[in-house]
Design an enzyme around this catalytic site. Structure first.
Site, mmCIF file in Angstrom:
data_model
loop_
_atom_site.group_PDB
_atom_site.id
_atom_site.type_symbol
_atom_site.label_atom_id
_atom_site.label_comp_id
_atom_site.label_asym_id
_atom_site.label_seq_id
_atom_site.Cartn_x
_atom_site.Cartn_y
_atom_site.Cartn_z
ATOM 1 N N CYS A 299 -10.835 3.557 0.351
ATOM 2 C CA CYS A 299 -9.350 3.711 0.992
ATOM 3 C C CYS A 299 -9.031 2.913 1.940
ATOM 4 O O CYS A 299 -9.728 2.895 3.094
ATOM 5 C CB CYS A 299 -9.100 5.297 1.220
ATOM 6 S SG CYS A 299 -7.328 5.454 1.847
ATOM 7 N N GLU B 31 -1.342 7.436 9.056
ATOM 8 C CA GLU B 31 -0.200 7.300 8.946
ATOM 9 C C GLU B 31 0.540 7.644 10.359
ATOM 10 O O GLU B 31 1.561 7.260 10.574
ATOM 11 C CB GLU B 31 0.585 8.168 7.824
ATOM 12 C CG GLU B 31 0.235 7.550 6.552
ATOM 13 C CD GLU B 31 0.933 6.379 6.269
ATOM 14 O OE1 GLU B 31 2.325 6.055 6.418
ATOM 15 O OE2 GLU B 31 0.256 5.287 5.814
ATOM 16 N N HIS C 60 -6.871 2.900 4.212
ATOM 17 C CA HIS C 60 -6.530 3.386 5.410
ATOM 18 C C HIS C 60 -7.839 3.830 6.179
ATOM 19 O O HIS C 60 -7.698 3.821 7.581
ATOM 20 C CB HIS C 60 -5.852 4.825 5.262
ATOM 21 C CG HIS C 60 -4.475 4.778 4.904
ATOM 22 N ND1 HIS C 60 -3.999 4.513 3.625
ATOM 23 C CD2 HIS C 60 -3.288 5.297 5.481
ATOM 24 C CE1 HIS C 60 -2.714 4.479 3.507
ATOM 25 N NE2 HIS C 60 -2.043 5.033 4.799
ATOM 26 N N ASP D 126 0.812 -1.199 0.039
ATOM 27 C CA ASP D 126 -0.129 0.040 0.056
ATOM 28 C C ASP D 126 0.786 1.201 0.075
ATOM 29 O O ASP D 126 2.190 1.014 0.246
ATOM 30 C CB ASP D 126 -0.918 0.076 1.259
ATOM 31 C CG ASP D 126 -1.717 1.118 1.364
ATOM 32 O OD1 ASP D 126 -2.288 1.624 0.438
ATOM 33 O OD2 ASP D 126 -1.943 1.876 2.592
ATOM 34 N N SER D 127 0.287 2.275 -0.067
ATOM 35 C CA SER D 127 0.856 3.723 -0.261
ATOM 36 C C SER D 127 1.820 3.762 1.400
ATOM 37 O O SER D 127 2.644 4.645 1.556
ATOM 38 C CB SER D 127 0.063 4.809 -0.452
ATOM 39 O OG SER D 127 -0.888 4.908 0.403
ATOM 40 N N CYS E 46 -4.492 -1.169 -1.929
ATOM 41 C CA CYS E 46 -4.448 0.275 -2.239
ATOM 42 C C CYS E 46 -5.564 0.714 -3.299
ATOM 43 O O CYS E 46 -5.254 0.271 -4.463
ATOM 44 C CB CYS E 46 -2.884 0.800 -2.521
ATOM 45 S SG CYS E 46 -3.008 2.649 -2.476
#
Ligand code: DGL
Length: 283
Positions: free
Chosen positions: A184, A152, A186, A11-12, A74
């Site tokens: 998403c 993050e 996240h 993932d990012s 992602c």
């Protein structure tokens, strides 16, 4: 390719851990490799070329580590690069997309809100989903800048995070949405907060379970399910500053994990979150 080989997931950043945990539940014997490209997150504000280049570099690395299948955990990378990735690599690739179909099927009010990055919502993939499943349903696309950054840093419940969630979710509720799609990877870590803001009658849809099942089917169809008698293991790599991010990965994975530095061809100047994100080639 051998069934004892690991599955590679990326993932990012740390968001794909929400997919990794469903894969772990669905496939307890698989060894899992995870790359968080946190040094370059968020992908949502990057160009398609940039996201594609990062995705190619990460998959090359995962394949070099023996990955028998790849999960692009992602939505943004899927939207920007999936066609290229599938044509470039032989290894089976399972990818994410916002769960518009199940949301359109289950909404009672006829209004669905999709929370995702700007780039995902601008992608051709998303336009196709809306064209296919949005005929009788009002699909509201809500970009959520800032939420990836909150996850993050591991801030899942703080005031700043809550205020962003309210800013994005309340207008959807005011327009009648009774179903919210987490577009998403996240955002599932923010699901408890989103549910609190939205109230108990609003359904929240996370496609991670479906993706884990899809991975199982893909492995089964190629005789690649691990025959291992032991529980699978996990290994983690991260671009950027692994020491700084290790606590966040450990928090989200709910275990004290080792995080290795992603062996990159480029290094970041400055810390994660620095505005310029200047790249510097390693010579
Ligand atoms: N987890 C990524 C996704 O699913 C976040 C993208 C980003 O870094 O902006 O879209």
């Amino acid at each position: 390719m051998n069934a004892v080989n690991p599955v590679g997931v990326f993932d990012s950043g740390v968001g794909g851990l929400s997919v990794l945990r469903e894969i772990r539940r669905e496939l307890p014997k698989e060894d899992l490799l995870y790359v968080a490209d946190s040094g370059y997150a968020p992908y949502g504000d990057r160009t398609e070329q940039f996201i594609e280049a990062r995705s190619v570099a990460i998959i090359e690395f995962l394949v070099s580590q023996g990955a028998k299948a790849i999960v692009v955990a992602c939505n943004t990378a899927t939207g920007a690069a999936i066609a290229t990735l599938r044509s470039r690599f032989q290894v089976p690739i399972v990818a994410m997309e916002p769960a518009v179909k199940p949301a359109a099927e289950q909404t009672q009010s006829g209004v669905v809100g999709v929370l995702a990055t700007r780039r995902t919502l601008l992608s051709g993939n998303f336009a196709k989903l809306v064209a296919r499943f949005g005929a009788d349903v009002n699909i509201l696309a809500q970009p959520c800048p800032g939420l990836v950054e909150q996850v993050e840093t591991g801030d899942l419940f703080g005031d700043a995070t809550r205020s962003l969630v309210e800013q994005y979710v309340v207008p959807l509720l005011e327009q009648g949405a009774d179903t919210l799609v987490l577009g998403c990877t996240h955002y599932p870590f923010l699901a408890p907060l989103i549910q609190t803001v939205a109230g108990p009658s609003v359904a929240i849809i996370d496609p991670a379970v479906a993706v884990a099942r899809q991975l199982r089917r893909r492995l089964e169809s190629r005789d690649l399910l691990s025959p291992g008698a032991h529980p699978g293991t996990e290994r983690f790599w991260m671009s950027g500053l692994p020491n700084r991010m290790k606590p966040v990965i450990s928090q989200l994975w709910m275990a004290d994990v080792e995080v290795q530095s992603f062996p990159d061809a480029v290094l970041l100047d400055g810390a994660y979150g620095n505005a310029g994100h200047t790249l510097r080639a390693v010579t």
